[in-house]
Write a protein that holds these residues in place. Sequence first.
Motif, mmCIF file in Angstrom:
data_model
loop_
_atom_site.group_PDB
_atom_site.id
_atom_site.type_symbol
_atom_site.label_atom_id
_atom_site.label_comp_id
_atom_site.label_asym_id
_atom_site.label_seq_id
_atom_site.Cartn_x
_atom_site.Cartn_y
_atom_site.Cartn_z
ATOM 1 N N GLN A 93 0.810 -12.786 8.052
ATOM 2 C CA GLN A 93 1.777 -12.465 9.107
ATOM 3 C C GLN A 93 3.178 -12.291 8.531
ATOM 4 O OE1 GLN A 93 0.993 -15.806 11.668
ATOM 5 N NE2 GLN A 93 -0.548 -14.684 12.845
ATOM 6 N N ILE A 94 3.539 -13.093 7.562
ATOM 7 C CA ILE A 94 4.847 -12.967 6.911
ATOM 8 C C ILE A 94 4.982 -11.606 6.243
ATOM 9 C CG2 ILE A 94 6.252 -13.831 4.983
ATOM 10 C CD1 ILE A 94 5.184 -16.665 5.709
ATOM 11 N N ALA A 95 3.911 -11.132 5.635
ATOM 12 C CA ALA A 95 3.945 -9.837 4.941
ATOM 13 C C ALA A 95 4.271 -8.698 5.892
ATOM 14 C CB ALA A 95 2.614 -9.583 4.243
ATOM 15 N N GLY A 96 3.993 -8.869 7.160
ATOM 16 C CA GLY A 96 4.259 -7.826 8.139
ATOM 17 C C GLY A 96 5.653 -7.891 8.748
ATOM 18 N N LEU A 97 6.442 -8.863 8.356
ATOM 19 C CA LEU A 97 7.795 -9.022 8.911
ATOM 20 C C LEU A 97 8.817 -8.174 8.165
ATOM 21 C CD1 LEU A 97 7.861 -12.901 9.384
ATOM 22 C CD2 LEU A 97 7.629 -11.172 11.172
ATOM 23 N N PRO A 98 9.966 -7.935 8.786
ATOM 24 C CA PRO A 98 11.044 -7.242 8.077
ATOM 25 C C PRO A 98 11.441 -8.019 6.815
ATOM 26 C CG PRO A 98 11.551 -7.413 10.416
ATOM 27 C CD PRO A 98 10.319 -8.235 10.172
ATOM 28 N N GLU A 99 11.848 -7.298 5.812
ATOM 29 C CA GLU A 99 12.148 -7.849 4.481
ATOM 30 C C GLU A 99 13.075 -9.065 4.532
ATOM 31 O OE1 GLU A 99 11.718 -8.410 0.582
ATOM 32 O OE2 GLU A 99 10.707 -6.768 1.626
ATOM 33 N N GLN A 100 14.145 -9.020 5.330
ATOM 34 C CA GLN A 100 15.130 -10.099 5.324
ATOM 35 C C GLN A 100 14.567 -11.429 5.827
ATOM 36 O OE1 GLN A 100 15.316 -7.397 7.322
ATOM 37 N NE2 GLN A 100 15.985 -7.948 9.386
ATOM 38 N N TRP A 101 13.454 -11.415 6.541
ATOM 39 C CA TRP A 101 12.865 -12.654 7.055
ATOM 40 C C TRP A 101 11.763 -13.206 6.138
ATOM 41 C CZ3 TRP A 101 11.885 -10.898 12.795
ATOM 42 C CH2 TRP A 101 13.125 -10.704 13.419
ATOM 43 N N ARG A 102 11.264 -12.376 5.255
ATOM 44 C CA ARG A 102 10.101 -12.766 4.448
ATOM 45 C C ARG A 102 10.367 -13.926 3.497
ATOM 46 N NH1 ARG A 102 7.797 -6.979 2.538
ATOM 47 N NH2 ARG A 102 7.629 -6.109 4.623
#
Length: 116
Positions: A93-102
């Motif tokens: 799920q993290i991999a699918g988030l916008p870069e700044q949140w990863r």
Amino acid sequence: MHGENALEKTNRINVLFDFYGPLLTDKQQTFLKCYFHDDYTLGEIAADFQISRQAVYEHLKRAEQVLEDYESKLRLADRHNRLNAGIELLEAQIAGLPEQWRKPLADTAALLRNAE
């Protein structure tokens, strides 16, 4: 042991041994390591310890049962598997988030993975 069931059993015993091995007797630890980790046959273990193949078989069966008994009471391997599955889902799920949140979330997932 032959086939897929044998591999599943070997993997299960090795996982249980990782969690509960120190609770076994020295002989149980040795026989399980020889049979499931080092892939010795019953005959090879029997020859090394100068006992019958039947005695080796009985020692192994008893040790396996002790491991299963510990797991049925303590559920450490089951808990470990559930935690790993949850962490893998979180990482996906993290991999699918916008870069700044990863990064901060990936660091938290790594912290959880290393806590085990």
